[in-house]
Design an enzyme around this catalytic site. Sequence first.
Site, PDB file in Angstrom:
ATOM      1  N   CYS A  73     -44.130   0.770  13.532  1.00  0.00           N
ATOM      2  CA  CYS A  73     -44.247   1.507  13.069  1.00  0.00           C
ATOM      3  C   CYS A  73     -45.820   0.336  12.485  1.00  0.00           C
ATOM      4  O   CYS A  73     -46.944   1.173  13.398  1.00  0.00           O
ATOM      5  CB  CYS A  73     -43.650   0.519  11.400  1.00  0.00           C
ATOM      6  SG  CYS A  73     -43.976   1.929  10.518  1.00  0.00           S
ATOM      7  N   HIS A 105     -37.875   2.095  13.132  1.00  0.00           N
ATOM      8  CA  HIS A 105     -38.009   0.816  12.750  1.00  0.00           C
ATOM      9  C   HIS A 105     -36.255   0.196  13.139  1.00  0.00           C
ATOM     10  O   HIS A 105     -35.482   0.714  13.023  1.00  0.00           O
ATOM     11  CB  HIS A 105     -37.743   0.140  11.108  1.00  0.00           C
ATOM     12  CG  HIS A 105     -38.543   0.302  10.310  1.00  0.00           C
ATOM     13  ND1 HIS A 105     -39.616  -1.154  10.717  1.00  0.00           N
ATOM     14  CD2 HIS A 105     -39.714   1.621   9.472  1.00  0.00           C
ATOM     15  CE1 HIS A 105     -41.046  -0.953   9.522  1.00  0.00           C
ATOM     16  NE2 HIS A 105     -40.736   0.582   9.344  1.00  0.00           N
ATOM     17  N   GLU A 147     -34.729  -2.064  13.977  1.00  0.00           N
ATOM     18  CA  GLU A 147     -34.250  -3.108  13.191  1.00  0.00           C
ATOM     19  C   GLU A 147     -33.038  -2.947  11.928  1.00  0.00           C
ATOM     20  O   GLU A 147     -32.237  -4.064  11.606  1.00  0.00           O
ATOM     21  CB  GLU A 147     -35.019  -4.620  12.737  1.00  0.00           C
ATOM     22  CG  GLU A 147     -36.070  -3.780  11.580  1.00  0.00           C
ATOM     23  CD  GLU A 147     -37.208  -3.652  12.169  1.00  0.00           C
ATOM     24  OE1 GLU A 147     -38.111  -3.182  10.909  1.00  0.00           O
ATOM     25  OE2 GLU A 147     -37.904  -2.336  12.663  1.00  0.00           O
ATOM     26  N   SER A 174     -25.394 -31.066  -1.706  1.00  0.00           N
ATOM     27  CA  SER A 174     -24.993 -30.441  -2.838  1.00  0.00           C
ATOM     28  C   SER A 174     -23.916 -29.965  -3.327  1.00  0.00           C
ATOM     29  O   SER A 174     -23.167 -29.323  -4.154  1.00  0.00           O
ATOM     30  CB  SER A 174     -25.994 -29.792  -3.259  1.00  0.00           C
ATOM     31  OG  SER A 174     -26.101 -28.282  -2.263  1.00  0.00           O
ATOM     32  N   GLY A 175     -23.236 -30.105  -2.181  1.00  0.00           N
ATOM     33  CA  GLY A 175     -21.158 -29.373  -1.987  1.00  0.00           C
ATOM     34  C   GLY A 175     -21.827 -27.626  -1.412  1.00  0.00           C
ATOM     35  O   GLY A 175     -20.654 -26.872  -0.804  1.00  0.00           O
ATOM     36  N   GLY A 176     -23.056 -27.396  -1.410  1.00  0.00           N
ATOM     37  CA  GLY A 176     -23.085 -26.266  -0.517  1.00  0.00           C
ATOM     38  C   GLY A 176     -23.610 -26.148   0.421  1.00  0.00           C
ATOM     39  O   GLY A 176     -23.519 -26.991   1.687  1.00  0.00           O
ATOM     40  N   ASP A 203     -25.895 -25.619   2.889  1.00  0.00           N
ATOM     41  CA  ASP A 203     -27.291 -25.790   3.650  1.00  0.00           C
ATOM     42  C   ASP A 203     -27.333 -27.370   3.763  1.00  0.00           C
ATOM     43  O   ASP A 203     -27.294 -27.907   5.113  1.00  0.00           O
ATOM     44  CB  ASP A 203     -28.463 -25.459   3.126  1.00  0.00           C
ATOM     45  CG  ASP A 203     -27.682 -24.175   3.174  1.00  0.00           C
ATOM     46  OD1 ASP A 203     -27.722 -23.157   3.813  1.00  0.00           O
ATOM     47  OD2 ASP A 203     -28.777 -23.019   2.974  1.00  0.00           O
ATOM     48  N   SER A 204     -26.480 -28.415   3.247  1.00  0.00           N
ATOM     49  CA  SER A 204     -26.841 -29.541   3.007  1.00  0.00           C
ATOM     50  C   SER A 204     -25.726 -29.984   3.528  1.00  0.00           C
ATOM     51  O   SER A 204     -26.002 -31.190   3.931  1.00  0.00           O
ATOM     52  CB  SER A 204     -26.446 -30.304   1.423  1.00  0.00           C
ATOM     53  OG  SER A 204     -25.951 -29.811   1.044  1.00  0.00           O
TER      54      SER A 204
END
Length: 509
Positions: free
Chosen positions: A79, A167, A169, A221-223, A225-226
Amino acid sequence: MQEKILILDFGSQYTQLIARRIREINIYCEIYPYNHFPAPDESVRGVILSGSPSSVRDKNAPYTDLSMIKGVVPLLGICYGAQYLVQDFGGEVKPSGIREYGRANLVFVDTSDPLFEKINPGTQVWMSHADTIATIPAGYKITGSTSDVKAGAYHINGEKTWGIQFHPEVYHTTEGTQILKNFVIGICGCSQNWTPDSFVGTTVISLKEQLGDDKVILGLSGGVDSSVAAFLLNKAIGKNLTCIFVDNGLLRKNEFDKVLESYLGLGLNVVGVDASDRFLDQLEGISDPETKRKIIGRVFIEVFDSEAKKVKEVRWLAQGTIYPDVIESVSVNGPSATIKSHHNVGGLPAQMNLKVVEPLRLLFKDEVRKVGQSLGLPDFILKRHPFPGPGLAIRLLGKMTREKLAILKDADDIFIEGLKKFGLYDSVWQAAVILLPVQSVGVMGDERTYENAVVLRAVSSTDGMTADWSHLPYDFLGFVSNEIINKVKGINRVVYDISSKPPSTIEWE
């Protein structure tokens, strides 16, 4: 040396999506601002120029020096990137005489060109630009056209340089992934060795070298990622990692005990800290969401710092920073003004005189889950919905009280457990109950009531940047509504949020 593709970001809303598509092909890539990128070394197999909300004709249009790239390594302009390679090298870009936005079809495709290998003539593409290429420079060959856009794609003779005005993507470009494969595999020669297993292997080695025998603390955190960050570090340094899991009183019903038990059962060195009264005392009577956030952040730092000091000779603070956070901090439009409190607690590293280690800083959210699977984490952790750092505090609108928080926890528990019971939990990206600061008239038995209303919120998404409201079955919504009204004293009305992001946000505060 890890081979990679560089993506130069000119500010397009789709730039991260380009990176995600390439990584889905198991090829590593990095995003850099168009005006701040490293000189390509032998690890760089190709470069992609992103789109942009700007016009190449603007006086202050984004400009960069491509002398180290163009004609040196394979290059693909998308683009704005394609128009830039025309306008800056002797061609002409003009305002489009027609609307070039939305679905279109390539009525002409040069299938002998390596970028369009295995691409079918007539394939659907997605256009999104107000300008168009009017004249291509000498040595440029048109390789794709729509009925309205003659220079829909081109290749520069004698160079591994291509440009496309659509595009690849986005999902609306039906063979977009194949086009990207043709570029990164066929043209750039990438070997598709970026996998969750390879990431785990190289990251564990890197962490061992970086940390040695030093001690590390991490706030769980319990999530997702952590948790994944913790298990990566645990694999690398074992008992030299101490995880601190703080109960701020704002987690879901019984969640602290459940998650702590699962962490301990999986062999993590975890310290559980019940600081709920300390948080809730400070939050009592507070209505403003930003004030709530600041109180939660301040008290967390106090609690975490106190617990961390009990661990002797700590040198490092580990954080669950992921790649979108890194990109945002060096974005084209400047550093982000807001740091996500559930990932990066501002002030902690400096206050505690610690160095920071971020084992997930190269990964997108969906890649974090894949790495977690490679590490053997259970679905209980990996498939958990994202949960905001301030927890239920920002789902309880109006004044915070313990009584209201208890009502919200009970209603939220019914909704989440109902999603699991009906087999809907994994099809929803994030779900929440919001307790409104309004009351409505109702009838229970023979009596009139004047009690609280709650909102059910459920969305489908990939990364939270955009989200659609989930089309949950009516019978399920009816079941949850009845359960909440009948079992949670203080609620007499349940409504369902059918707004998407944008224009709405996922959370209400």
